[in-house]
Scaffold this motif. Structure first.
Motif, PDB file in Angstrom:
ATOM      1  N   GLY A  51       9.136  32.803  10.551  1.00  0.00           N
ATOM      2  CA  GLY A  51       9.700  31.752   9.636  1.00  0.00           C
ATOM      3  C   GLY A  51       8.765  30.502   9.886  1.00  0.00           C
ATOM      4  N   ASN A  52       7.867  30.487  10.793  1.00  0.00           N
ATOM      5  CA  ASN A  52       6.912  29.360  11.220  1.00  0.00           C
ATOM      6  C   ASN A  52       5.711  30.047  11.732  1.00  0.00           C
ATOM      7  N   CYS A  53       4.620  30.109  10.969  1.00  0.00           N
ATOM      8  CA  CYS A  53       3.328  30.744  11.403  1.00  0.00           C
ATOM      9  C   CYS A  53       2.990  30.227  12.640  1.00  0.00           C
ATOM     10  N   TYR A  54       3.211  29.112  13.191  1.00  0.00           N
ATOM     11  CA  TYR A  54       2.757  28.413  14.432  1.00  0.00           C
ATOM     12  C   TYR A  54       3.726  28.722  15.621  1.00  0.00           C
ATOM     13  N   ALA A  55       4.744  29.416  15.313  1.00  0.00           N
ATOM     14  CA  ALA A  55       5.657  29.519  16.374  1.00  0.00           C
ATOM     15  C   ALA A  55       5.116  30.761  17.319  1.00  0.00           C
ATOM     16  N   VAL A  56       4.178  31.471  16.775  1.00  0.00           N
ATOM     17  CA  VAL A  56       3.953  32.590  17.375  1.00  0.00           C
ATOM     18  C   VAL A  56       2.361  32.807  17.064  1.00  0.00           C
ATOM     19  N   SER A  57       1.692  33.448  18.111  1.00  0.00           N
ATOM     20  CA  SER A  57       0.150  33.832  17.528  1.00  0.00           C
ATOM     21  C   SER A  57       0.194  35.370  17.187  1.00  0.00           C
ATOM     22  N   PRO A  58      -0.874  35.453  16.159  1.00  0.00           N
ATOM     23  CA  PRO A  58      -1.032  36.962  15.941  1.00  0.00           C
ATOM     24  C   PRO A  58      -1.041  37.883  16.799  1.00  0.00           C
ATOM     25  N   ARG A  59      -1.910  37.696  17.758  1.00  0.00           N
ATOM     26  CA  ARG A  59      -2.114  38.599  18.980  1.00  0.00           C
ATOM     27  C   ARG A  59      -0.866  38.847  19.702  1.00  0.00           C
ATOM     28  N   MET A  60       0.368  37.690  19.710  1.00  0.00           N
ATOM     29  CA  MET A  60       1.235  38.143  20.472  1.00  0.00           C
ATOM     30  C   MET A  60       2.098  39.052  19.466  1.00  0.00           C
ATOM     31  N   VAL A  61       2.106  38.972  18.361  1.00  0.00           N
ATOM     32  CA  VAL A  61       2.909  40.029  17.261  1.00  0.00           C
ATOM     33  C   VAL A  61       2.387  41.255  17.551  1.00  0.00           C
ATOM     34  N   GLY A  75       4.569  28.736   6.317  1.00  0.00           N
ATOM     35  CA  GLY A  75       3.741  27.887   6.713  1.00  0.00           C
ATOM     36  C   GLY A  75       4.075  26.493   6.780  1.00  0.00           C
ATOM     37  N   LYS A  76       3.634  25.767   5.661  1.00  0.00           N
ATOM     38  CA  LYS A  76       4.236  24.323   5.894  1.00  0.00           C
ATOM     39  C   LYS A  76       5.659  23.953   5.593  1.00  0.00           C
ATOM     40  N   PRO A  77       6.061  22.897   6.190  1.00  0.00           N
ATOM     41  CA  PRO A  77       7.175  22.448   6.158  1.00  0.00           C
ATOM     42  C   PRO A  77       7.748  22.300   4.650  1.00  0.00           C
ATOM     43  N   HIS A  78       8.955  22.441   4.710  1.00  0.00           N
ATOM     44  CA  HIS A  78       9.842  22.362   3.395  1.00  0.00           C
ATOM     45  C   HIS A  78       9.267  21.018   2.625  1.00  0.00           C
ATOM     46  N   PHE A  79       9.431  20.048   3.059  1.00  0.00           N
ATOM     47  CA  PHE A  79       8.871  18.774   2.261  1.00  0.00           C
ATOM     48  C   PHE A  79       7.420  18.587   1.988  1.00  0.00           C
ATOM     49  N   ALA A  80       6.748  19.688   2.133  1.00  0.00           N
ATOM     50  CA  ALA A  80       5.569  19.719   1.714  1.00  0.00           C
ATOM     51  C   ALA A  80       5.815  19.937  -0.118  1.00  0.00           C
ATOM     52  N   ASP A  81       6.706  20.541  -0.398  1.00  0.00           N
ATOM     53  CA  ASP A  81       6.764  20.664  -1.693  1.00  0.00           C
ATOM     54  C   ASP A  81       7.073  19.407  -2.569  1.00  0.00           C
ATOM     55  N   PHE A  82       7.460  18.247  -1.649  1.00  0.00           N
ATOM     56  CA  PHE A  82       7.641  17.081  -2.413  1.00  0.00           C
ATOM     57  C   PHE A  82       6.396  15.972  -1.921  1.00  0.00           C
ATOM     58  N   ASN A  83       5.287  16.580  -1.486  1.00  0.00           N
ATOM     59  CA  ASN A  83       4.137  15.749  -1.265  1.00  0.00           C
ATOM     60  C   ASN A  83       4.096  14.994   0.002  1.00  0.00           C
TER      61      ASN A  83
ATOM     62  N   MET B  22      13.382  35.021  18.942  1.00  0.00           N
ATOM     63  CA  MET B  22      13.796  33.693  18.386  1.00  0.00           C
ATOM     64  C   MET B  22      12.949  33.230  17.450  1.00  0.00           C
ATOM     65  N   VAL B  23      11.792  33.459  17.800  1.00  0.00           N
ATOM     66  CA  VAL B  23      10.515  33.066  16.654  1.00  0.00           C
ATOM     67  C   VAL B  23      10.514  34.048  15.632  1.00  0.00           C
ATOM     68  N   MET B  24      10.667  35.279  15.789  1.00  0.00           N
ATOM     69  CA  MET B  24      10.258  36.261  14.716  1.00  0.00           C
ATOM     70  C   MET B  24      11.397  36.727  14.281  1.00  0.00           C
ATOM     71  N   SER B  25      12.519  36.386  14.264  1.00  0.00           N
ATOM     72  CA  SER B  25      13.679  36.612  13.603  1.00  0.00           C
ATOM     73  C   SER B  25      14.222  35.700  12.521  1.00  0.00           C
ATOM     74  N   SER B  26      14.688  35.850  11.441  1.00  0.00           N
ATOM     75  CA  SER B  26      15.052  34.957  10.639  1.00  0.00           C
ATOM     76  C   SER B  26      16.384  34.121  10.934  1.00  0.00           C
ATOM     77  N   GLU B  27      17.187  34.843  11.886  1.00  0.00           N
ATOM     78  CA  GLU B  27      18.181  34.058  12.486  1.00  0.00           C
ATOM     79  C   GLU B  27      18.330  34.042  13.840  1.00  0.00           C
ATOM     80  N   ASP B  28      18.813  32.929  14.560  1.00  0.00           N
ATOM     81  CA  ASP B  28      18.900  32.751  15.777  1.00  0.00           C
ATOM     82  C   ASP B  28      19.897  33.607  16.354  1.00  0.00           C
TER      83      ASP B  28
END
Lengths: 589, 309
Positions: A51-61, A75-83, B22-28
């Protein structure tokens, strides 16, 4: 534990059982049972959602899940939709693609939302994954038709190409012709976001012709009305269709051709597009209306009587998105018509045609929504823009629709009170959270005090996403939400007088959430630094485009703040106007 | 990797996997309470702890923004700085305190924002994609394509015309407070990351140039440790003097691409005309701009000539 293990199933059996478990939540639960289940599960997980590309690194996945076939990234936060998020903030997908290219040769599906995708990334996808099937770029940017050409040319078994709401640089209209003649696998194609010159129509026709499994097709605006019939006749199996331009001079033969083409699509259930609508052509749809379950007229500048006529032909409508026009007619009556004919309606979205007008749009009020709540008991999801609201109306809506899961109300002028009593709308929204026990998503507007947050904290136990703007009096408001909403994952706040107290007192809560956005609030730079220092599992990022936050006193509030949990540590692709509060990073400097 | 491992090892692994999950699931998964860091944080702000306040008010009073006049609610809109009557007095006093603080650009902005009818970015929350669609529709309806329809179908003409008035307000707003944004891309030669600037947030060429100078040419001290160091160092090396983009005295000039796809020097047409035709901006090296605008070259020659005199 060891004794029990002796009686457990062999790995192959477990693997087979796990293959029936699709939901991420369940998969995560499985992985926590014991070490061997963790191992078995991680080798057979095929689908990962991040859900957040910065929460984990590709390598970890990659390290944990070596056999992934499908990945979804946001990627970007939802408020990016509103500039609200400056350009260049981040959300680049290239590094992910590069690492997955080596690790996942069999990756077949990539779904991205609010990410920056370059032509280089697309070219890398095209040449790295031999079995590539699905590419969804939802609200992405950074690429051109050259990148699309690479995808089209190389992906021999492409099933889905969906570019909805993305920003594409038009360089040439011929990328569609890059699909080889041997490509017959397309099931879904959404090119609605492309501009005028970005599609070669003859290439499109030939492509549609040779893909017998095409179920979903959304054209772009360049495709004129007279061409729709050609496309539909080549794809009568379509289930979901988005027109391009729906305007032309009224000509009887064009009309009858179009009507005939629509009626030949026996599976058609969902329609969208309809830019520049000429009402005279709407009756061409009447033959398929009785089958429609989803209708998106939110770009269609048609007026209430035409809309009413059309909708009255669609008794099975479950999902209706439309645009309310400024008119002489009362729009509420249009919604009343809708409420009386579409009893199965589950989702309603009403957009403003004139959001910046000085004169209030008197045509659409809270009455329309009340009427729909009364007439459509299955209503689950609401997005409603209007100019006035009352607590009484909200209470009525809440009582009529206890099954609401998503409620987003936007009263256009910030801090508008109850128009009948001039009081805040706390009680109204309070009723919504109290009665709608399954409410997962809520957006607030209007005049609101800390009390509304007390209601939300008390009743919003299933609330996952909350959007707040121009509301509240003090930190107590924020504290109610952070301490009360047990299921909260995403919180976004703008222009509210929330400061350091509630944030710091509830710091631990932030680790249980995906992200928190606060802009134009009262959180000081000192508090941000403290948070970054004390909470190593959070990335605390301050965004300021004017000057560095430490060039001012520590008590000075930051402009924008984005906090998210991460196991990957601070990111290294921050632009100059984003500052990380991570202590380790500061020591490096 | 079957079985094996001591208790502590599996314990740490399950912690790791919970985090990963937690970071890889859509729900907590369920939130853990063990890391309750409350007072350690509160202490540095004066030992404060949040209490629930009853309606009777006989619990410890919650300190709010009005108790901390040094916390300035500096935002772009006036509404949040005067969100409730009780806080307005403190915010005005804090604003006057802020006035005393010299040299901070943000102070001036917040005072200006409080006084003038400001412009709220991103409100109402309509996605940029939708806004752009509506603007383009208004343009299409206003220009070709519809004239013949209008002639042939009078009754529909009147309804269509009524329709367009609503849509066209997406382009020019009568409401000073809520206005549509018009974001265009800006690229500067030598800097890989482009930016976007809201044309409608500026009333003149001077204001626009100032914003762009702040965005691209400001010599910010390198306080951001993370981020692209190379990029920032490169920027700082290039731009060591203050530059003015409009008068031709800097190494860079401001140019734009118009509707026809031509690149023009910014500043030659009235601002409103410029707004309606600009598609994107480019801060170009002066050396590359010679073919572009003869006037620029002339200006430089004039300046040199006047220097010689």
């Amino acid at each position: 534990m060891q004794k029990e293990m002796a009686y457990s199933f062999p790995d192959e059996v477990l693997k087979h059982v796990f293959s029936f478990i699709q939901s991420d939540k369940d998969r995560n639960a499985v992985s926590l049972v014991c070490k061997s289940w963790y191992e078995i599960e991680r080798w057979c997980r095929r689908k990962v959602f991040i859900g957040n590309c910065y929460a984990v690194s590709p390598r970890m996945v990659i390290r944990r899940f070596p056999e992934v076939r499908s990945i979804e990234l946001k990627g970007k936060p939802h408020f990016a939709d509103f500039n609200l998020v400056p350009d260049g903030w981040g959300g680049y997908v290239l590094q992910w693609i590069a690492e997955m290219a080596g690790a996942y040769p069999w990756l077949g599906e990539i779904r991205l939302k609010r990410m920056v995708v370059t032509d280089e990334s697309l070219e890398l996808i095209a040449k790295s994954f031999k079995n590539f099937k699905v590419l969804v770029l939802f609200s992405c940017e950074g690429f051109s038709t050259d990148g699309l050409a690479a995808i089209a040319a190389s992906c021999k078994n492409l099933r889905e190409l969906d570019l909805r709401e993305s920003e594409v640089d038009d360089l040439s209209g011929h990328w569609l012709a890059q699909f080889p003649e041997t490509c017959t696998s397309l099931v879904s194609l959404n090119i609605s976001c492309l501009g005028s010159d970005e599609v070669s129509f003859s290439a499109l026709e030939r492509l549609v012709d040779r893909c017998p499994n095409l179920r979903s097709l959304q054209l772009n605006r360049a495709v004129t009305l007279d061409k729709i019939a050609n496309i539909l006749r080549r794809a009568p199996q379509l289930v979901d269709f988005g027109t391009g331009n729906y305007a032309a001079e009224l000509q009887p033969d064009v009309f009858s051709n179009l009507a005939g083409a629509f009626s030949s699509c026996k599976e058609l259930k969902s329609l969208s597009g309809f830019w520049d609508v000429v009402p005279a052509y709407l009756p061409a749809l009447y033959s398929i209306c009785p089958r429609l379950t989803s209708l998106n007229l939110s770009y269609a500048t048609i007026q209430s009587p035409d809309l009413i006529k059309l909708v009255s032909h669609c008794p099975r409508l479950q999902r209706l998105l439309f645009l309310i026009q400024v008119l002489d007619y009362v729009e509420d009556s249009g919604l009343e018509e809708l409420a009386s004919s579409c009893k199965d309606l589950q989702e309603l979205r009403v957009f403003p045609s004139d959001p910046f007008g000085v004169e209030p749009n008197v045509s659409l009020t809270e009455q329309g929504l009340v009427a729909v709540s009364l007439g459509c008991p299955k209503l689950q999801s609401v997005l409603y823009f209007c100019r006035r609201m009352s607590n009484a109306a909200l209470v009525t809506i809440a009582q009529n629709c206890p099954n609401l899961t998503r409620f987003r109300l936007c009263i256009i002028e910030p801090k508008t009170p109850d128009y009948l009593t001039l009081e805040p709308l706390d009680a109204g929204f309070g009723a919504i959270v109290e009665h709608c026990k399954d409410l997962r998503r809520l957006s607030l507007s209007g005049l609101l005090t800390d009390h509304v947050f007390e209601y939300i904290g008390t009743y919003g136990k299933k609330l996952e996403m909350l959007s707040v703007a121009f509301a509240g009096d003090s930190d107590l408001g924020l504290h109610h939400v952070l301490s009360g909403c047990e299921s909260l994952r995403k919180l976004e706040i703008r222009d509210c007088p929330f400061g350091d107290k509630a944030l710091l007192a509830n710091a631990a809560k932030l680790e249980t959430m995906r992200s928190l956005w606060m802009s134009s609030c009262a959180v000081s730079f000192g508090a941000c630094k403290l948070l970054g220092q004390k909470m190593p599992k959070l990335n605390v990022e301050v965004i300021d485009e004017t000057e560095p936050p430490d060039s001012r006193p520590e008590s000075y509030p930051v402009d924008k703040l984005y906090i998210y949990r991460s196991v990957a540590g601070p990111r290294f692709d921050m632009p100059p106007f984003v500052w990380s509060m991570d202590e380790a990073v500061k020591i490096l400097h | 990797m079957q079985g094996g491992g001591g208790g502590s090892e599996s314990g740490s692994m399950s912690t790791v996997s919970r985090e990963d999950n937690m970071v890889m699931s859509s729900e907590d998964s369920s939130c853990s309470d063990e890391s309750e860091l409350e007072l350690g944080l509160g202490l540095s702000l004066g030992g404060f702890k949040m209490h629930q306040v009853s309606r009777g008010g006989h619990y410890a009073r919650i300190l709010t923004a009005k108790d901390f006049p040094s916390v300035i609610s500096a935002s772009s809109s006036p509404s949040s700085s005067s969100s409730s009557s009780s806080s307005s007095s403190s915010s005005s006093s804090s604003l006057s305190r802020a006035n005393v603080t010299a040299g901070t650009k943000r102070t001036a902005d917040s005072v200006a924002a409080a006084n003038s009818s400001s412009q709220v970015v991103g409100w109402p929350p309509i996605r940029a994609y939708r806004m752009n669609s509506m603007v383009n529709q208004a343009k299409n309806q206003a220009t070709e394509g519809f004239n013949s329809t209008m002639e042939n179908h009078k009754s529909e003409t009147s309804t269509v015309e009524k329709g367009t008035t609503g849509i066209s307000s997406y382009q020019n707003s009568g409401n000073a407070k809520l206005r549509k944004s018009l974001f265009v891309k800006v690229n500067m030669d030598g800097i890989p990351i482009g930016r976007k600037v809201d044309m409608n947030a500026h009333e003149s060429y001077e204001k626009l140039a100032k914003t762009l100078e702040d965005m691209f040419l400001k010599t910010t001290p390198n306080v951001n440790p993370a981020g692209s160091r190379a990029l920032k160092l490169g920027m700082m090396n290039k731009l060591t003097r203050s530059s003015k983009l409009l008068d031709g005295s800097s190494d860079f000039v401001l140019t734009y691409e118009d509707k026809e796809g031509d690149w023009m020097l910014v500043g030659d047409v009235p601002w409103k005309v410029f707004l309606s035709s600009v598609k994107r901006l480019r801060i170009m090296r002066t050396s590359e701009a010679t073919g572009l605008a003869p006037r620029l070259h002339e200006r430089n020659c004039q300046r040199q000539r006047s220097k010689h005199i």
